[in-house]
Write a protein that holds these residues in place. Sequence first.
Motif, mmCIF file in Angstrom:
data_model
loop_
_atom_site.group_PDB
_atom_site.id
_atom_site.type_symbol
_atom_site.label_atom_id
_atom_site.label_comp_id
_atom_site.label_asym_id
_atom_site.label_seq_id
_atom_site.Cartn_x
_atom_site.Cartn_y
_atom_site.Cartn_z
ATOM 1 N N ALA A 177 18.204 151.770 49.512
ATOM 2 C CA ALA A 177 17.427 150.804 50.027
ATOM 3 C C ALA A 177 15.941 150.983 50.304
ATOM 4 C CB ALA A 177 18.226 150.463 51.487
ATOM 5 N N GLU A 178 15.175 150.196 49.753
ATOM 6 C CA GLU A 178 13.710 150.250 49.379
ATOM 7 C C GLU A 178 12.966 149.577 50.534
ATOM 8 O OE1 GLU A 178 12.964 148.399 45.512
ATOM 9 O OE2 GLU A 178 11.936 150.277 45.249
ATOM 10 N N GLY A 179 11.808 150.221 51.014
ATOM 11 C CA GLY A 179 11.093 149.652 51.880
ATOM 12 C C GLY A 179 11.484 149.781 53.238
ATOM 13 N N ASP A 193 15.987 148.702 39.377
ATOM 14 C CA ASP A 193 14.978 148.731 40.379
ATOM 15 C C ASP A 193 14.896 147.275 40.977
ATOM 16 O OD1 ASP A 193 12.907 149.630 42.063
ATOM 17 O OD2 ASP A 193 11.551 150.210 40.456
ATOM 18 N N ASP A 194 14.258 146.890 42.101
ATOM 19 C CA ASP A 194 14.148 145.794 42.883
ATOM 20 C C ASP A 194 15.335 144.885 42.589
ATOM 21 O OD1 ASP A 194 11.749 146.864 42.888
ATOM 22 O OD2 ASP A 194 10.858 145.901 41.083
ATOM 23 N N PHE A 195 16.797 145.464 42.644
ATOM 24 C CA PHE A 195 17.670 144.523 42.651
ATOM 25 C C PHE A 195 17.661 143.392 43.534
ATOM 26 C CE2 PHE A 195 22.449 143.368 43.299
ATOM 27 C CZ PHE A 195 22.486 142.962 41.939
ATOM 28 N N ILE A 236 18.038 148.339 46.030
ATOM 29 C CA ILE A 236 18.125 146.885 46.937
ATOM 30 C C ILE A 236 16.652 146.728 47.068
ATOM 31 C CG2 ILE A 236 18.597 145.824 48.762
ATOM 32 C CD1 ILE A 236 21.203 147.376 48.935
ATOM 33 N N ASP A 237 16.064 145.503 46.665
ATOM 34 C CA ASP A 237 14.796 145.158 46.881
ATOM 35 C C ASP A 237 14.079 145.046 48.217
ATOM 36 O OD1 ASP A 237 12.322 144.300 45.266
ATOM 37 O OD2 ASP A 237 12.305 142.763 46.700
ATOM 38 N N ARG A 238 13.038 145.615 48.600
ATOM 39 C CA ARG A 238 12.042 145.624 49.568
ATOM 40 C C ARG A 238 12.330 144.238 50.320
ATOM 41 N NH1 ARG A 238 6.712 145.847 51.174
ATOM 42 N NH2 ARG A 238 5.845 145.442 49.087
#
Length: 294
Positions: A241-243, A183-185, A205-207
Amino acid sequence: NADLALHSAKTSGRGSYAFYDPERDYESGRVKRLDADLKLALKKKQFELHYQPIVDIRANRVNGFEALIRWRHPERGMISPGDFIPFAEASGWIVEIGNWALTRACKDAAAWPAEIKVAVNLSSVQFEKGDLYGAVTGALSASGLPAGRLELEITESVLLRDHPKTHDLLHRLRALGIKILLDDFGTAYGALSYLRSFPFDKLKIDRSFVRDFGTPNERDCAAIVQSIAELAKRLHMTTVAEGVETADQLAMVANAGCEEVQGFYFSKPVPVGEIAATVSRVRQIFSRTLENSA
Ligand code: C2E
Ligand code: MG
Ligand code: MG
Ligand code: MG
């Protein structure tokens, strides 16, 4: 009244009421009270899981949902995880809360269509205390959810200690058919070295890389997202891809080669009763997009 004082404690800076303020409360006698509150919250079943869709943007469908915990507090309303997870970790309650979340998420997901997975967040404390392997296998067998439909999200803090026991545990969980996600890479110091120490199935991939796209803070977001997606591909991992909130951000991460997307563009986290409606809402978003591009 100490209770009232806590309940109306105002956090400095953020300008909003926050039930808990880690920096302030760790050092004060209030910790005891927080401890009792978490215990009561467990007993009174005040925690709930909300679910946010993780969308496969190649197949144009919902791949799974991430379980995100909330605390429905009788006086304070809904409290987000950022405001109580640090306390739950410091006090050790995270082990019980985390086991509850695992069990609840597996039970919920067992009722969903068979192609839809569930992702559960784990705290590093769960690797240090308690019996995580037993909790995971227990949640699977109690729910009947096949291991292949469970994903576990960990952050670099789990690997920080580089403990052989942690690696062994992760390998044993993965051997069951569970997917392990990082998470949050991109936010951790030494993130690349974690890729060498454990074979993750997916990188989230972090937001922050998505959020700043198209803003003055941009600083090569697209190039970074693309590089991470390429690296992941070479290491046989998929990328989420987050966010993603806007169509522009969606186009950017799609062009960068990300396979999956999570974000408000498709849906905010929803209560468990809205799973089916959310799946069809995502389907509508895709058909609208396809119509527009036709
Ligand atoms: P996370 O695992 O990285 O989860 C993603 C967070 O980003 C969620 O916040 C989600 O609501 C938010 N998010 C998703 N898409 C968007 C978007 O497009 N825009 C914006 N602004 N935000 C978006 P949430 O639910 O507040 O959770 C925060 C963190 O709390 C999670 O980050 C995770 O680290 C932790 N957490 C949540 N549930 C649990 C749990 O059951 N156990 C543990 N140990 N941690 C949890
Ligand atoms: Mg997560
Ligand atoms: Mg994340
Ligand atoms: Mg995050």
